[in-house]
Design a protein around this motif. Structure first.
Motif, PDB file in Angstrom:
ATOM      1  N   LEU A   1       1.652   6.733  -6.971  1.00  0.00           N
ATOM      2  CA  LEU A   1       0.454   7.736  -7.158  1.00  0.00           C
ATOM      3  C   LEU A   1       0.875   9.213  -6.764  1.00  0.00           C
ATOM      4  O   LEU A   1       0.521   9.874  -7.686  1.00  0.00           O
ATOM      5  N   ILE A   2       1.513   9.135  -5.872  1.00  0.00           N
ATOM      6  CA  ILE A   2       2.067  10.796  -5.701  1.00  0.00           C
ATOM      7  C   ILE A   2       3.289  11.214  -6.364  1.00  0.00           C
ATOM      8  O   ILE A   2       3.229  12.454  -7.064  1.00  0.00           O
ATOM      9  N   PHE A   3       4.168  10.534  -6.527  1.00  0.00           N
ATOM     10  CA  PHE A   3       5.469  10.921  -7.395  1.00  0.00           C
ATOM     11  C   PHE A   3       5.648  10.562  -8.717  1.00  0.00           C
ATOM     12  O   PHE A   3       6.178  11.115  -9.892  1.00  0.00           O
ATOM     13  N   GLY A   4       5.003   9.439  -9.229  1.00  0.00           N
ATOM     14  CA  GLY A   4       4.949   8.689 -10.329  1.00  0.00           C
ATOM     15  C   GLY A   4       6.095   7.995 -10.565  1.00  0.00           C
ATOM     16  O   GLY A   4       6.989   8.177  -9.836  1.00  0.00           O
ATOM     17  N   PRO A   5       5.890   6.927 -11.539  1.00  0.00           N
ATOM     18  CA  PRO A   5       7.097   5.973 -11.561  1.00  0.00           C
ATOM     19  C   PRO A   5       8.356   6.600 -11.970  1.00  0.00           C
ATOM     20  O   PRO A   5       9.443   5.898 -11.736  1.00  0.00           O
ATOM     21  N   LYS A   6       8.284   7.655 -12.578  1.00  0.00           N
ATOM     22  CA  LYS A   6       9.701   7.982 -13.327  1.00  0.00           C
ATOM     23  C   LYS A   6      10.673   9.081 -12.164  1.00  0.00           C
ATOM     24  O   LYS A   6      11.774   9.303 -12.208  1.00  0.00           O
ATOM     25  N   LYS A   7       9.583   9.730 -11.452  1.00  0.00           N
ATOM     26  CA  LYS A   7      10.072  10.448 -10.333  1.00  0.00           C
ATOM     27  C   LYS A   7      10.661   9.549  -8.917  1.00  0.00           C
ATOM     28  O   LYS A   7      11.472  10.190  -8.269  1.00  0.00           O
TER      29      LYS A   7
ATOM     30  N   ILE B   1       1.024  -1.278  -0.039  1.00  0.00           N
ATOM     31  CA  ILE B   1       0.104  -0.011  -0.068  1.00  0.00           C
ATOM     32  C   ILE B   1       0.721   1.263   0.065  1.00  0.00           C
ATOM     33  O   ILE B   1       0.753   2.323  -0.856  1.00  0.00           O
ATOM     34  N   VAL B   2       2.046   1.175   0.843  1.00  0.00           N
ATOM     35  CA  VAL B   2       2.883   2.508   0.749  1.00  0.00           C
ATOM     36  C   VAL B   2       3.431   2.677  -0.529  1.00  0.00           C
ATOM     37  O   VAL B   2       3.523   3.648  -1.261  1.00  0.00           O
ATOM     38  N   ALA B   3       3.995   1.447  -1.010  1.00  0.00           N
ATOM     39  CA  ALA B   3       4.530   1.582  -2.551  1.00  0.00           C
ATOM     40  C   ALA B   3       3.518   2.079  -3.820  1.00  0.00           C
ATOM     41  O   ALA B   3       3.861   3.167  -4.245  1.00  0.00           O
TER      42      ALA B   3
END
Length: 65
Positions: free
Chosen positions: A18-24, A11-13
């Motif tokens: 969702l918050i940072f995006g996979p590229k960030k 859930i944390v991952a």
């Protein structure tokens, strides 16, 4: 590890993605690692602090009696 199990870590991952995006996320991880490495280095070498009274005597800023 703080009582977190596999479902909680998932859930944390998911929230992090969702918050940072996979590229960030790699950039955030790199910045966090550099910050923690800097703290670790400072805790290992506190005697090199320039504000300590011992270093002022070595620089000639104060007289030792």
């Amino acid at each position: 590890m703080f009582g977190l199990g596999l479902p909680e870590l998932g859930i944390v991952a998911l929230v992090a993605i969702l918050i940072f995006g996979p590229k960030k996320i790699p950039e955030v991880g790199t910045a966090l690692a550099k910050t923690l490495r800097g703290f670790k280095d400072e805790f290992k070498k506190p005697e090199e602090d320039s504000d300590s009274p011992e270093s002022e005597g070595e620089r000639g800023g104060g007289e030792k009696k």
